[in-house]
Each structure stands twice: as C-alpha cells, then as structure tokens.
Design a protein around this motif. Structure first.
Motif, PDB file in Angstrom:
ATOM      1  N   VAL A  32      -5.082  -4.514   6.848  1.00 39.86           N
ATOM      2  CA  VAL A  32      -4.379  -3.276   7.154  1.00 39.86           C
ATOM      3  C   VAL A  32      -4.211  -3.281   8.666  1.00 39.86           C
ATOM      4  CG1 VAL A  32      -4.464  -0.757   7.112  1.00 39.86           C
ATOM      5  CG2 VAL A  32      -5.462  -2.089   5.211  1.00 39.86           C
ATOM      6  N   TYR A  34      -2.597  -1.483  11.657  1.00 34.69           N
ATOM      7  CA  TYR A  34      -1.915  -0.242  12.018  1.00 34.69           C
ATOM      8  C   TYR A  34      -1.720  -0.161  13.528  1.00 34.69           C
ATOM      9  CZ  TYR A  34      -5.950   2.701  13.538  1.00 34.69           C
ATOM     10  OH  TYR A  34      -7.007   3.258  14.210  1.00 34.69           O
ATOM     11  N   THR A 121       2.268   1.136   9.917  1.00 33.92           N
ATOM     12  CA  THR A 121       1.205   0.349   9.300  1.00 33.92           C
ATOM     13  C   THR A 121       1.801  -0.745   8.437  1.00 33.92           C
ATOM     14  OG1 THR A 121      -0.244   2.281   9.259  1.00 33.92           O
ATOM     15  CG2 THR A 121      -0.837   0.467   7.801  1.00 33.92           C
ATOM     16  N   LEU A 123       0.566  -3.725   5.566  1.00 37.17           N
ATOM     17  CA  LEU A 123      -0.462  -4.323   4.727  1.00 37.17           C
ATOM     18  C   LEU A 123      -0.053  -5.776   4.551  1.00 37.17           C
ATOM     19  CD1 LEU A 123      -2.975  -4.165   2.965  1.00 37.17           C
ATOM     20  CD2 LEU A 123      -1.491  -3.516   1.058  1.00 37.17           C
ATOM     21  N   ARG A 132       3.384  -4.710   2.371  1.00 39.51           N
ATOM     22  CA  ARG A 132       3.943  -3.366   2.468  1.00 39.51           C
ATOM     23  C   ARG A 132       4.140  -3.014   3.936  1.00 39.51           C
ATOM     24  NH1 ARG A 132       1.556   2.202   0.066  1.00 39.51           N
ATOM     25  NH2 ARG A 132       3.541   3.306   0.078  1.00 39.51           N
ATOM     26  N   ASN A 142      -2.345   8.449   6.359  1.00 40.88           N
ATOM     27  CA  ASN A 142      -2.092   7.016   6.364  1.00 40.88           C
ATOM     28  C   ASN A 142      -3.201   6.206   5.687  1.00 40.88           C
ATOM     29  OD1 ASN A 142      -1.843   4.438   8.882  1.00 40.88           O
ATOM     30  ND2 ASN A 142      -0.707   4.573   6.989  1.00 40.88           N
ATOM     31  N   GLU A 145      -3.294   6.782   1.888  1.00 40.59           N
ATOM     32  CA  GLU A 145      -2.143   6.171   1.207  1.00 40.59           C
ATOM     33  C   GLU A 145      -2.370   4.672   0.992  1.00 40.59           C
ATOM     34  OE1 GLU A 145       1.496   6.927   3.334  1.00 40.59           O
ATOM     35  OE2 GLU A 145       1.146   9.075   3.326  1.00 40.59           O
ATOM     36  N   ILE A 146      -2.854   3.986   2.010  1.00 42.36           N
ATOM     37  CA  ILE A 146      -3.110   2.552   1.898  1.00 42.36           C
ATOM     38  C   ILE A 146      -4.238   2.302   0.901  1.00 42.36           C
ATOM     39  CG2 ILE A 146      -4.008   0.537   3.139  1.00 42.36           C
ATOM     40  CD1 ILE A 146      -1.210   0.929   3.877  1.00 42.36           C
ATOM     41  N   TYR A 149      -2.951   2.697  -2.607  1.00 42.38           N
ATOM     42  CA  TYR A 149      -2.126   1.532  -2.939  1.00 42.38           C
ATOM     43  C   TYR A 149      -3.017   0.337  -3.321  1.00 42.38           C
ATOM     44  CZ  TYR A 149       1.163  -2.330  -2.308  1.00 42.38           C
ATOM     45  OH  TYR A 149       1.922  -3.466  -2.493  1.00 42.38           O
TER      46      TYR A 149
END
Length: 157
Positions: A32, A34, A121, A123, A132, A142, A145-146, A149
């Motif tokens: 991740v 960001y 961000t 992924l 993503r 944020n 949400e990640i 997912y």
C-alpha cells in the motif's frame, strides 16, 4: 496518475532514519503506497493515524504500508514518533517518485494555483504491478477502503 495493470516504477528512497528502501524489497507482498502532502498537518495526520490503527490488520493480510511525501527524513522521524506510526515513511524531496507516480500536480486552493502532492494511494501486487490506483483519496477513509478491498480478495491475487 498511473493506472491499474501498469508496472509500478521501482524506486529507492530514504526512510525516517536515512536508510534506503526500495519498492523491489517487498516483492512477493502487496504494498500500500500512499502519497500525502505534508507531515503533521491535520488531514495527513488523520490519514497516517488511520493507517497506524489498521497496521496489524494490514500485516495479517501480508501487506506493507508505505507513506511518501517531500518531507525530510528528520521530519518523518518526528512525525512517526509523535503519532506512533509503525510503518515506513519515505522522503522524496527531489520529487522523483512523486512525479513517476503522477501525484505531483497543479492544485488550486482559494483561487491560488500551485504545484503539490495530490493525496493518492496505489495498491501494488506481489509482482510489482499496480492492482489499484486511487486518486484524490479522503484521509479519514483511505486506510479502511484499502483494508476492505484486501479482505474482499483475501484468497486470490
């Protein structure tokens, strides 16, 4: 911004202690990545603290969290210590990675136009491909949400 399905540009940047960290160090894990405007500002602090609060959940899902901004390693060190941030913060004062990922953009604030980091961000999967891309993310949602997912895709890659 880069799009999903694109090979993520590799990079090496210093962490809060000045040690070099490369994206390729994390092959085999999801990353991740960001990008945020500035250490210790209200939105950036909320975003970082949300990632910190979810850090164990990211680790359980075998995902690495990395924050990147223009701030110096010393600024990152103070920011991480002040807020107990357990993940990597990387320093990009030369804008190399910010530009490679397309997050250094023209911004308007109160009618004034300037260049800056658009909070975004990515992924990145274990093969180094962008899974993503999330432009203009909200600092308060944020991380969740990640995480949602990743949980939805827990079994597959």
């Amino acid at each position: 911004m880069l799009e999903a399905g694109t090979k993520a540009p590799d990079f090496t940047l210093p962490d809060k202690d000045g040690r070099p960290v490369s994206l390729s160090d994390f092959r085999g894990k999801r990353v991740v990545l960001y990008f945020y405007p500035r250490d210790d500002t209200p939105g950036c602090t909320r975003q970082a603290c949300a990632f910190a609060a979810a850090y164990d959940a990211f680790r359980e899902l075998d995902a690495v969290v990395i924050g990147v901004s223009r701030d110096s390693a010393a600024s990152h060190r103070k920011f991480a210590e002040k807020h107990g941030l357990p993940f990597l913060l990387l320093s990009d004062p030369e804008l190399t990675v910010l530009q490679a990922y397309g997050v250094w953009q023209e911004k308007k604030l109160y009618g004034k136009v300037s260049m800056g980091v658009v909070r975004s961000t990515y992924l990145i999967d274990g093969e180094g491909v962008i899974e993503r891309a999330m432009p203009k993310v909200k600092p308060d949602t944020n991380a969740e949400e990640i995480l949602a997912y990743l949980r939805d895709r827990r079994g597959g890659k």
